[in-house]
Every structure is written in structure tokens, then in C-alpha cells.
Design a protein around this motif. Structure first.
Motif, PDB file in Angstrom:
ATOM      1  N   SER A 263      81.316  20.364  85.930  1.00  0.00           N
ATOM      2  CA  SER A 263      81.453  18.738  85.707  1.00  0.00           C
ATOM      3  C   SER A 263      82.855  18.443  85.169  1.00  0.00           C
ATOM      4  O   SER A 263      83.425  19.419  84.572  1.00  0.00           O
ATOM      5  CB  SER A 263      80.273  18.281  84.846  1.00  0.00           C
ATOM      6  N   ILE A 264      83.243  17.234  85.324  1.00  0.00           N
ATOM      7  CA  ILE A 264      84.415  16.922  84.725  1.00  0.00           C
ATOM      8  C   ILE A 264      83.768  15.495  83.713  1.00  0.00           C
ATOM      9  O   ILE A 264      83.101  14.606  84.015  1.00  0.00           O
ATOM     10  CB  ILE A 264      85.317  16.109  85.840  1.00  0.00           C
ATOM     11  N   ALA A 265      84.209  15.675  82.491  1.00  0.00           N
ATOM     12  CA  ALA A 265      84.158  15.057  81.471  1.00  0.00           C
ATOM     13  C   ALA A 265      85.248  14.025  81.037  1.00  0.00           C
ATOM     14  O   ALA A 265      86.326  14.318  80.424  1.00  0.00           O
ATOM     15  CB  ALA A 265      83.452  15.614  80.254  1.00  0.00           C
ATOM     16  N   PRO A 266      85.384  12.719  80.865  1.00  0.00           N
ATOM     17  CA  PRO A 266      86.168  11.958  80.473  1.00  0.00           C
ATOM     18  C   PRO A 266      86.387  12.168  78.944  1.00  0.00           C
ATOM     19  O   PRO A 266      85.271  12.435  78.385  1.00  0.00           O
ATOM     20  CB  PRO A 266      86.148  10.474  80.707  1.00  0.00           C
ATOM     21  N   LEU A 267      87.389  11.608  78.285  1.00  0.00           N
ATOM     22  CA  LEU A 267      87.688  11.760  76.611  1.00  0.00           C
ATOM     23  C   LEU A 267      87.639  10.390  76.176  1.00  0.00           C
ATOM     24  O   LEU A 267      88.370   9.458  76.724  1.00  0.00           O
ATOM     25  CB  LEU A 267      88.675  12.570  76.180  1.00  0.00           C
ATOM     26  N   ARG A 268      86.860  10.456  75.188  1.00  0.00           N
ATOM     27  CA  ARG A 268      87.118   8.812  74.457  1.00  0.00           C
ATOM     28  C   ARG A 268      86.777   9.015  73.059  1.00  0.00           C
ATOM     29  O   ARG A 268      86.039   9.749  72.570  1.00  0.00           O
ATOM     30  CB  ARG A 268      85.741   7.949  75.086  1.00  0.00           C
ATOM     31  N   SER A 269      87.575   8.216  72.321  1.00  0.00           N
ATOM     32  CA  SER A 269      87.366   7.954  70.980  1.00  0.00           C
ATOM     33  C   SER A 269      86.590   6.699  70.600  1.00  0.00           C
ATOM     34  O   SER A 269      87.158   5.574  71.146  1.00  0.00           O
ATOM     35  CB  SER A 269      88.528   7.962  70.027  1.00  0.00           C
ATOM     36  N   PHE A 270      85.507   6.488  70.072  1.00  0.00           N
ATOM     37  CA  PHE A 270      84.781   4.973  69.890  1.00  0.00           C
ATOM     38  C   PHE A 270      84.024   5.000  68.792  1.00  0.00           C
ATOM     39  O   PHE A 270      83.400   5.924  68.287  1.00  0.00           O
ATOM     40  CB  PHE A 270      83.920   4.932  71.157  1.00  0.00           C
ATOM     41  N   VAL A 271      84.066   3.984  68.126  1.00  0.00           N
ATOM     42  CA  VAL A 271      83.326   3.942  66.716  1.00  0.00           C
ATOM     43  C   VAL A 271      82.749   2.320  66.787  1.00  0.00           C
ATOM     44  O   VAL A 271      83.495   1.354  67.025  1.00  0.00           O
ATOM     45  CB  VAL A 271      84.135   4.108  65.329  1.00  0.00           C
ATOM     46  N   ALA A 272      81.604   1.991  66.586  1.00  0.00           N
ATOM     47  CA  ALA A 272      81.002   0.522  66.217  1.00  0.00           C
ATOM     48  C   ALA A 272      80.636   0.554  64.758  1.00  0.00           C
ATOM     49  O   ALA A 272      80.082   1.422  64.278  1.00  0.00           O
ATOM     50  CB  ALA A 272      79.783   0.488  67.127  1.00  0.00           C
ATOM     51  N   GLU A 273      81.094  -0.444  64.170  1.00  0.00           N
ATOM     52  CA  GLU A 273      80.821  -0.934  62.889  1.00  0.00           C
ATOM     53  C   GLU A 273      80.093  -2.512  62.715  1.00  0.00           C
ATOM     54  O   GLU A 273      80.568  -3.340  63.508  1.00  0.00           O
ATOM     55  CB  GLU A 273      82.164  -0.921  62.041  1.00  0.00           C
ATOM     56  N   PRO A 274      79.071  -2.612  61.914  1.00  0.00           N
ATOM     57  CA  PRO A 274      78.588  -1.521  60.807  1.00  0.00           C
ATOM     58  C   PRO A 274      77.429  -0.673  61.855  1.00  0.00           C
ATOM     59  O   PRO A 274      77.292  -0.815  63.044  1.00  0.00           O
ATOM     60  CB  PRO A 274      77.977  -2.429  59.785  1.00  0.00           C
ATOM     61  N   MET A 275      76.700  -0.117  61.005  1.00  0.00           N
ATOM     62  CA  MET A 275      75.696   0.870  61.758  1.00  0.00           C
ATOM     63  C   MET A 275      74.260   0.514  61.321  1.00  0.00           C
ATOM     64  O   MET A 275      73.338   1.128  61.766  1.00  0.00           O
ATOM     65  CB  MET A 275      75.875   2.476  61.547  1.00  0.00           C
ATOM     66  N   GLY A 284      74.213   8.711  65.794  1.00  0.00           N
ATOM     67  CA  GLY A 284      74.847   9.461  66.800  1.00  0.00           C
ATOM     68  C   GLY A 284      75.777   8.698  67.900  1.00  0.00           C
ATOM     69  O   GLY A 284      76.702   7.823  67.495  1.00  0.00           O
ATOM     70  N   ASP A 285      75.458   8.985  69.187  1.00  0.00           N
ATOM     71  CA  ASP A 285      76.525   8.677  70.212  1.00  0.00           C
ATOM     72  C   ASP A 285      76.362   6.958  70.247  1.00  0.00           C
ATOM     73  O   ASP A 285      76.969   6.492  70.922  1.00  0.00           O
ATOM     74  CB  ASP A 285      76.447   9.421  71.563  1.00  0.00           C
ATOM     75  N   ALA A 286      75.356   6.554  70.020  1.00  0.00           N
ATOM     76  CA  ALA A 286      74.800   5.187  69.932  1.00  0.00           C
ATOM     77  C   ALA A 286      75.933   4.358  69.174  1.00  0.00           C
ATOM     78  O   ALA A 286      76.203   3.089  69.223  1.00  0.00           O
ATOM     79  CB  ALA A 286      73.574   4.693  69.493  1.00  0.00           C
ATOM     80  N   ALA A 287      76.591   4.988  68.153  1.00  0.00           N
ATOM     81  CA  ALA A 287      77.631   4.298  67.083  1.00  0.00           C
ATOM     82  C   ALA A 287      78.861   4.873  67.304  1.00  0.00           C
ATOM     83  O   ALA A 287      79.766   4.342  66.950  1.00  0.00           O
ATOM     84  CB  ALA A 287      77.157   4.434  65.828  1.00  0.00           C
ATOM     85  N   HIS A 288      79.008   5.964  67.832  1.00  0.00           N
ATOM     86  CA  HIS A 288      80.502   6.695  67.984  1.00  0.00           C
ATOM     87  C   HIS A 288      80.618   7.979  68.888  1.00  0.00           C
ATOM     88  O   HIS A 288      79.560   8.503  69.199  1.00  0.00           O
ATOM     89  CB  HIS A 288      80.829   7.320  66.481  1.00  0.00           C
ATOM     90  N   ILE A 289      81.920   7.914  69.522  1.00  0.00           N
ATOM     91  CA  ILE A 289      81.808   8.920  70.440  1.00  0.00           C
ATOM     92  C   ILE A 289      83.334   9.676  69.959  1.00  0.00           C
ATOM     93  O   ILE A 289      84.292   8.898  69.252  1.00  0.00           O
ATOM     94  CB  ILE A 289      82.268   8.602  71.750  1.00  0.00           C
ATOM     95  N   VAL A 290      83.398  10.994  69.963  1.00  0.00           N
ATOM     96  CA  VAL A 290      84.705  11.638  69.631  1.00  0.00           C
ATOM     97  C   VAL A 290      84.959  12.559  70.827  1.00  0.00           C
ATOM     98  O   VAL A 290      84.147  13.019  71.799  1.00  0.00           O
ATOM     99  CB  VAL A 290      84.547  12.674  68.456  1.00  0.00           C
ATOM    100  N   ALA A 301      76.554  13.399  64.761  1.00  0.00           N
ATOM    101  CA  ALA A 301      75.124  12.785  65.232  1.00  0.00           C
ATOM    102  C   ALA A 301      74.213  13.351  63.840  1.00  0.00           C
ATOM    103  O   ALA A 301      73.351  12.765  63.407  1.00  0.00           O
ATOM    104  CB  ALA A 301      74.618  13.074  66.455  1.00  0.00           C
ATOM    105  N   ALA A 302      74.285  14.887  63.803  1.00  0.00           N
ATOM    106  CA  ALA A 302      73.355  15.349  62.843  1.00  0.00           C
ATOM    107  C   ALA A 302      73.488  14.864  61.301  1.00  0.00           C
ATOM    108  O   ALA A 302      72.574  14.720  60.782  1.00  0.00           O
ATOM    109  CB  ALA A 302      73.532  16.920  62.971  1.00  0.00           C
ATOM    110  N   SER A 303      75.042  14.766  61.254  1.00  0.00           N
ATOM    111  CA  SER A 303      75.146  14.205  59.687  1.00  0.00           C
ATOM    112  C   SER A 303      74.749  12.693  59.416  1.00  0.00           C
ATOM    113  O   SER A 303      74.170  12.297  58.450  1.00  0.00           O
ATOM    114  CB  SER A 303      76.739  14.087  59.396  1.00  0.00           C
ATOM    115  N   ASP A 304      74.502  11.871  60.645  1.00  0.00           N
ATOM    116  CA  ASP A 304      74.135  10.538  60.506  1.00  0.00           C
ATOM    117  C   ASP A 304      72.546  10.670  60.278  1.00  0.00           C
ATOM    118  O   ASP A 304      71.933   9.948  59.400  1.00  0.00           O
ATOM    119  CB  ASP A 304      74.202   9.785  61.942  1.00  0.00           C
ATOM    120  N   VAL A 305      72.016  11.584  60.900  1.00  0.00           N
ATOM    121  CA  VAL A 305      70.568  11.464  60.838  1.00  0.00           C
ATOM    122  C   VAL A 305      70.328  12.229  59.355  1.00  0.00           C
ATOM    123  O   VAL A 305      69.160  11.797  58.797  1.00  0.00           O
ATOM    124  CB  VAL A 305      69.906  12.689  61.887  1.00  0.00           C
ATOM    125  N   GLY A 306      70.849  13.128  58.853  1.00  0.00           N
ATOM    126  CA  GLY A 306      70.660  13.649  57.501  1.00  0.00           C
ATOM    127  C   GLY A 306      70.910  12.474  56.347  1.00  0.00           C
ATOM    128  O   GLY A 306      69.784  12.523  55.671  1.00  0.00           O
TER     129      GLY A 306
END
Length: 390
Positions: A263-275, A284-290, A301-306
């Protein structure tokens, strides 16, 4: 239906949150628009930080990870035809674990089934209501019937394209985004890894990564054009290109084989504020992409959940400070991981406008990095993951 927490999305972040809430005695329901098989078919990250391992242990699902996962003390940076080891354990006292996201998801699914906890799969027309008030609701259709869930809180763990973030009014949120001008062509194959640890390679032809899922399954990548199509890349073409970006001794030692997945994956940095939006939280990915360079996506995503599981547990014990500060604390860690992923991506890849000067700057920084203990320590600290600070 009445519950305390409605979780949207049954990927690893939603399932992990459910497991942690169950351990805390908090009633919840998980709603997923796809089937279990579809969720398990996603090919994703395979390097876990200590924070993620600790959370999986706390959720009671870490046994197979410790039994079958591959602990790694370091990784290799490759440039100018040579490999240079970054000794994570010597520099930080910590390690990472190579264990695929698919296996994490499977473990969480199995534990949920064993605990008698249900998950609503194949839910359609999922909608979030009244989360700015005191009585949020989720409506959806499953098995041809309409359902309504009343909850104290809703948590969106449904990914970048999910309904949770899309339900927030645009004027209530600020977004930050960088789209990179290349992608990663990834191949999964049942062959032994070329090296016992990961190799991140920067070459005149572009970036390459040699990773693995086990001692007999590899996940390899090469930087490619966003205009490329998977159909253009035969297995032989992929292996030839990967070898050209590695030192000759590694290329000669590499075992090749037919691809299981490509597969081919595009690369993106994304952050939504606030959460947080009233009684709706994003995780997780609902709020940010790296970008995948450095393997921060699943770990963030795991740290958000923690953070959120601790906050909700405290709330039901009479302390609302955690939910009130969740967004601020999560974003502090997220932006540091975004910085690291952006820096590592910028360091290792060829950009269309890199030019001769830019390439020399990349080479100079790489050379400085592997000769400076301070620089290697900073990189290692970010790679193994910053503390959660719950």
C-alpha cells in the motif's frame, strides 16, 4: 440505552479506553461503523513506547505482547552508506517493543469478549447530539434497527475521518495541518528481517525503513511520489529500490519474497484544538495525525486514552480536575510528538525543494547527531516516548 461513557470507534484507542474504564468499574458502550474483520485488517504501526506497554498491562492485555513481542534496545540510522546505532537503553534506560497494532487490537478484542463486554459493530448513520449540554446522546442504526444511547460523556476514538470531530462546529475548533509532498510505499512479507533492529535510511534516492512484525515477518517502506500507484510497483521493483537505498552489505544479506500486503500511505501532520467540547472528548487520530517516521501515531492515541481514563475515573470519584485539564495536558504531549515526527521526517526524506544545499544540511545534521551524545540522548528520549504525567 443508558451508560456512563459512549465510545465512538473500536480501533485500538477505543478498545483500550473501554478496557481501562472496565477495570475502573465505569459503564460504557463502544460503537463502531465497520466490521471486526475490517478493523483487524488495518495494517498500522508496530513500535510501542513504554507508556503504551504500561497502559496495556494496566488494562490486563499485555501478556501476549511480553511473550511474543520483540524488545528493542536501539535502532540504526543509515546515511552515506553506513549504519550508526542509537542505543536507546544506554541513553535513556528505556526500550521500545516491536508488536504490531493488529496484534494489540486482537488482544483487546479477545479480552473484551472474555469479559462479556459487547461492542456494536457495523453501526450506520452514527450521530452525536447535545454534547454541549448535560445530556449527550448518540443515535445510530444497527441490524436494521434505530438505537439511542444516553451517556454522561462521549469520547471520539473514530479516527481522522470519523463523525466525532466532524460533529464539532467549525468555529469552536482550530486546526493545524502540514501535508508532505511524498508518500510511503509499504510492503508486508513473510521473510526474516535484514537486521535485528529497525533501520532508518536517508539516501539520495529517498528515505527507506526496514521494520518488522516478528522474527519471520517484515514491514519495509520506501519513500515514493504521491502520484505513484500500487499497481505500478511489482514486488521485484520494490525490493530492487529498497536495496539501492541501503548499504551494500545489508542489500546483499536481505531475503526477499512475495508481498502479503502492499500500500501507499500519504504523510500528514495534523492537530485539532481543543480536544474537549462540553461533554465530548476527542482522542487519537480524531484529534491528531503524525507522519509515521518515529512511530508516534498509536502511542499518542494510547497516551490520550491513558490521560482520559484517569480523568474519568477521578470524575466518578468526585474530582473533575482531570476532565477539565485533559485537553491542555494531552496537547502538551501531542505537540512535542508532532515536533519530533516533523523533525525526523524533515531530516530523513528528500523533498522536491531540498536542493544541493539542503541535502548537505541534512548530511551535516546526521553526522553531528551520531557524534554527539547530547543530540543522540535528545533523539532517544523522544523516540522511547515522553512521560505521561497523569
Amino acid at each position: 440505552m443508558r451508560t456512563q461513557v459512549a465510545i465512538i470507534g473500536a480501533g485500538p484507542s477505543g478498545l483500550l479506553l473501554g478496557a481501562l474504564l472496565h477495570k475502573a468499574g465505569i459503564d460504557h458502550v463502544i460503537i463502531e461503523r465497520q466490521s471486526p474483520d475490517y478493523v483487524l485488517s488495518r495494517i498500522r504501526a508496530g513500535v510501542l513506547e513504554q507508556v503504551t506497554m504500561d497502559l496495556l498491562d494496566a488494562a490486563g492485555v499485555g501478556a501476549r505482547m511480553h511473550r511474543e513481542g520483540l524488545p528493542h534496545d536501539g535502532f540504526d540510522l543509515c546515511f552515506d552508506g553506513r549504519r550508526h546505532r542509537i542505543d536507546l537503553h544506554a541513553l535513556t534506560g528505556r526500550k521500545v517493543m516491536v508488536y504490531g497494532q493488529t496484534e494489540v487490537t486482537r488482544d483487546l478484542m479477545d479480552a473484551r469478549t472474555a469479559a462479556g463486554l459487547g461492542t456494536v459493530y457495523n453501526a450506520s448513520d452514527v450521530q452525536l447530539h447535545d454534547f454541549n449540554g448535560t445530556q449527550p446522546r448518540v443515535t445510530f442504526t444497527a441490524k436494521g434497527e434505530a438505537h439511542e444511547v444516553h451517556a454522561d460523556f462521549i469520547v471520539g476514538c473514530d479516527g481522522f475521518h470519523g463523525v466525532a470531530r466532524a460533529s464539532v462546529p467549525t468555529d469552536a475548533m482550530q486546526t493545524f495541518e502540514k501535508v508532505y509532498p511524498f508518500g510511503w510505499l509499504g510492503v508486508l512479507a513473510d521473510v526474516p528481517p535484514v537486521h535485528e533492529e529497525l533501520i532508518y535510511a536517508s539516501d539520495e534516492r529517498g528515505f527507506a525503513l526496514c521494520s518488522m512484525r516478528s522474527k519471520s515477518r517484515v514491514r519495509y517502506y520506501v519513500q515514493c511520489s504521491l502520484e505513484d500507484k500500487v499497481e505500478q510497483w511489482s514486488d521485484d521493483a520494490f525490493w530492487d529500490e529498497l536495496k539501492r537505498r541501503l548499504p551494500a552489505e545489508d542489500a546483499a544479506r536481505m531475503v526477499t519474497g512475495p508481498s502479503i500486503e502492499k500500500s501507499i500511505a500519504p504523510l500528514r501532520s495534523f492537530v485539532a484544538e481543543p480536544m474537549r467540547f462540553g461533554r465530548l472528548f476527542l482522542a487519537g487520530d480524531a484529534a491528531h495525525i503524525v507522519p509515521p517516521t518515529g512511530a508516534k501515531g498509536l502511542n499518542l492515541a494510547a497516551s490520550d486514552v491513558g490521560l482520559l481514563s484517569h480523568a474519568l475515573t477521578d470524575y466518578y470519584r468526585g474530582n473533575a480536575v482531570g476532565i477539565d485539564t485533559y485537553s491542555e495536558r494531552a496537547l502538551s504531549r501531542i505537540w512535542k510528538a508532532e515536533r519530533f515526527s516533523w523533525w525526523f521526517t524533515s531530516l530523513m526524506h528528500r523533498f522536491p525543494d531540498t536542493g544541493a544545499f539542503g541535502r548537505r544540511m541534512q548530511s551535516a545534521e546526521l553526522d553531528y547527531l551520531v557524534k554527539s551524545e547530547a543530540a543522540m540522548t535528545a533523539m532517544a528520549e523522544n523516540y522511547v516516548g515522553l512521560p505521561l504525567n497523569v
